[in-house]
Design an enzyme around this catalytic site. Structure first.
Site, PDB file in Angstrom:
ATOM      1  N   LYS A   6       0.850  -1.195   0.000  1.00  0.00           N
ATOM      2  CA  LYS A   6       0.000   0.000   0.000  1.00  0.00           C
ATOM      3  C   LYS A   6       0.885   1.244   0.000  1.00  0.00           C
ATOM      4  O   LYS A   6       1.912   1.281   0.688  1.00  0.00           O
ATOM      5  CB  LYS A   6      -0.901  -0.022   1.237  1.00  0.00           C
ATOM      6  CG  LYS A   6      -1.945   1.088   1.289  1.00  0.00           C
ATOM      7  CD  LYS A   6      -2.855   0.907   2.503  1.00  0.00           C
ATOM      8  CE  LYS A   6      -3.933   1.964   2.595  1.00  0.00           C
ATOM      9  NZ  LYS A   6      -4.817   1.781   3.765  1.00  0.00           N
TER      10      LYS A   6
ATOM     11  N   SER B   4      -9.691   1.798   2.767  1.00  0.00           N
ATOM     12  CA  SER B   4      -8.819   2.538   1.888  1.00  0.00           C
ATOM     13  C   SER B   4      -7.775   1.687   1.171  1.00  0.00           C
ATOM     14  O   SER B   4      -7.193   2.142   0.193  1.00  0.00           O
ATOM     15  CB  SER B   4      -8.104   3.620   2.686  1.00  0.00           C
ATOM     16  OG  SER B   4      -7.292   3.053   3.691  1.00  0.00           O
TER      17      SER B   4
ATOM     18  N   SER C 175      -9.831  -0.576   6.963  1.00  0.00           N
ATOM     19  CA  SER C 175      -9.262  -0.442   5.616  1.00  0.00           C
ATOM     20  C   SER C 175      -8.531  -1.648   5.064  1.00  0.00           C
ATOM     21  O   SER C 175      -8.161  -1.640   3.891  1.00  0.00           O
ATOM     22  CB  SER C 175      -8.342   0.770   5.559  1.00  0.00           C
ATOM     23  OG  SER C 175      -9.117   1.928   5.417  1.00  0.00           O
TER      24      SER C 175
HETATM   25  N1  GLN Z   1     -13.087   4.221   6.207  1.00  0.00           N
HETATM   26  C1  GLN Z   1     -12.551   4.612   7.476  1.00  0.00           C
HETATM   27  C2  GLN Z   1     -12.125   6.052   7.409  1.00  0.00           C
HETATM   28  O1  GLN Z   1     -12.324   6.643   6.422  1.00  0.00           O
HETATM   29  C3  GLN Z   1     -11.402   3.730   7.838  1.00  0.00           C
HETATM   30  C4  GLN Z   1     -10.180   4.014   7.066  1.00  0.00           C
HETATM   31  C5  GLN Z   1      -9.025   3.162   7.439  1.00  0.00           C
HETATM   32  O2  GLN Z   1      -9.165   2.127   8.074  1.00  0.00           O
HETATM   33  N2  GLN Z   1      -7.845   3.630   7.089  1.00  0.00           N
HETATM   34  O3  GLN Z   1     -11.573   6.597   8.316  1.00  0.00           O
END
Ligand code: GLN
Length: 486
Positions: A80, A155, A179
């Site tokens: 990532k 994400s 994410s």
């Molecule tokens: N979707 C969640 C957010 O926007 C979690 C994102 C993540 O786990 N990095 O914060």
């Protein structure tokens, strides 16, 4: 042979016997990337040159010279793009880091490198890991290999899509509120968030430091255990890194869950969960019972407040962490003539950050401001403690807890983009886990409308073994073999 379709443990067997070379394997994976990446767009950066012209050959030579082979030696991995990689662009999918080339490598990635994996590239993501669809990227949208009109989740959508589309054998993602697990669920692959502190965060660009955790995204549970074995362990470069003995996670892969007590989280099975998702999870429950486990409903009453608490705590920490991006120390700086430093900072940040990131910074700054701090941030921290206590109590009675990973299957690109609150709901099932710091995995448990559904399995802090054991037994019996038609 389509080597890209195989798992790391299958490829390891072939590499060990000398049936294939690392060079063969990497060529095959890059050919696959060439064939499908136009449609998927899983990567921000491909590191084909280094992989094919030097790394793969080097690993082959070492193996020929008798160097010991480890389970991940020669395996093509995707990383990532929020994990620092020395000499390789690390953008966090943000314009503000669009030209950032780190001078060091994050610990988790370094540990993979130490096993001689071959990095394929850096994967697309929501900017600074804020989002659930990989639409918040400065470098374009990633598409779900199962249906190109839908999102891969986020994400870590690039990592999940890359593994699902066989553009990498395994990948790393990061999980602050879901994410890793949510995109794994939406892409029909396995994703695990380890216990907070088990994997070093050194070199992971910080979003919300008390929640962030790196973990594996893989094609099956065995590969997940293998990657976890490699990336865990104390790191003096991360003050929250745990000093604990790391077991061999592959010992959890025993295919026996007789007598295990499984709690089905009531608050995560009701309102807001699509009925087709709930049906798949109900079938998973029946399957787990057929394997000799007992499943019983359990209520964690404070989970209803998890989302609200998270959207105060995470932005609060983010607003502080992202203060460092000011046009001085990293990445992008606004061009043109400027009056003073303040103008430089504000223009750089206004131009460099995307809308969702700005929204989080504003939310967080507000929640932390004098006069509101106790009412918002302080209150959210109290809720967090109540959620931790709920989980502790549930784990007195149950070995693991289960729920859907995501309330819906993959949704249409654009469907929730303009509606942040609906987007935030994508993580109702995963966010409580980060607040409590416990481990969670998502494994595929079926298809609904031809799109994958994920089953989430949660364990006590540092009890990755039991989580993996249940996931493995489920996977063996369920036998999810479907692949996206690409
Ligand atoms: N979707 C969640 C957010 O926007 C979690 C994102 C993540 O786990 N990095 O914060």
């Amino acid at each position: 042979m389509d080597l890209h379709k195989l798992t790391a443990h299958e490829l390891h067997r072939m590499l060990k016997k000398g049936e294939i070379s690392v060079t063969d394997l990497c060529r095959d994976v890059f050919e696959r990337i060439k064939a499908v990446e136009d449609r998927i767009k899983a990567y921000v950066t491909l590191t084909e040159k280094v992989a094919l012209l030097s790394k793969a050959g080097e690993v082959d030579e070492n193996l020929e010279a008798g160097k010991a082979i480890s389970p991940l030696t020669g395996i093509p991995v995707a990383i990532k793009d929020n994990m620092c990689t020395k000499g390789v662009l690390t953008t966090c999918a943000s314009k503000i880091l669009g030209n950032y080339v780190p001078i060091y490598t994050s610990t988790a990635v370094e540990k993979l490198f130490a096993q001689d994996v071959v990095m394929v590239g850096k994967t697309n993501m929501d900017e600074f890991a804020m989002g659930s669809s990989t639409e918040n990227s400065a470098f374009g949208v990633t598409r779900n290999p199962w249906n190109l009109e839908t999102v891969p989740g986020g994400s870590s959508g690039g990592s999940a899509a890359a593994v699902a589309a066989d553009e990498a054998i395994v990948a790393l993602g990061s999980d602050t509120g879901g994410s890793i697990r949510q995109p794994a669920a939406l892409c029909g692959v396995v994703g695990m968030k380890p216990t907070y502190g088990l994997v070093s965060r050194y070199g992971l660009v910080a979003f919300a430091s008390s929640l962030d955790q790196i973990g594996p995204i893989t094609k099956d549970v065995t590969d997940c255990a293998l990657v976890l074995n490699c990336i865990c362990g104390h790191d003096r470069m991360d003050s929250t890194s745990l000093r604990v003995d790391i077991p061999d996670y592959t010992e959890a892969l025993v295919d026996d869950i007789k007598g295990l007590r499984i709690g089905v989280v009531k608050e995560l099975m009701g309102e807001g969960i699509e009925s087709s998702v709930r049906d798949s999870v109900d079938k998973a429950i029946a399957l787990l019972e057929s394997l000799g486990a007992t499943c019983e409903e359990v209520s964690l009453s404070h989970l209803d407040y998890a989302l609200s608490a998270y959207y105060l705590i995470a932005p609060a920490e983010a607003s502080s962490n992202l203060a460092r991006f000011d046009g001085v120390r990293y990445g992008y700086r606004t061009p043109g003539a400027l009056e003073d430093m303040m103008e430089m900072y504000s223009k750089t940040r206004a131009e460099g950050f995307g809308n969702e990131v700005k929204r989080r910074i504003m939310l967080g700054t507000y929640a932390l401001s004098a006069g509101y701090y106790e009412a918002y941030y302080g209150q959210a921290q109290k809720v967090r403690t109540l959620i931790v206590e709920d989980f502790n109590k549930a784990f007195e009675k149950f070995d693991v807890l289960i729920s859907p990973t995501s309330p819906t299957v993959a949704f249409k690109i654009g469907e929730k983009y303009e509606d942040p609150l609906r987007m935030y709901m994508s993580d109702v099932c995963t966010i409580p886990v980060n607040l409590a710091g416990i481990p969670g995995i998502s494994v595929p448990c079926g298809l609904a409308d031809d799109l994958p559904v994920g089953l989430q399995i949660l364990g006590k802090a540092l009890d990755e073994m039991t989580v993996l054991r249940v996931a493995y037994a489920f996977e063996q019996k369920f036998g999810f073999k479907e692949k996206p038609a690409l």
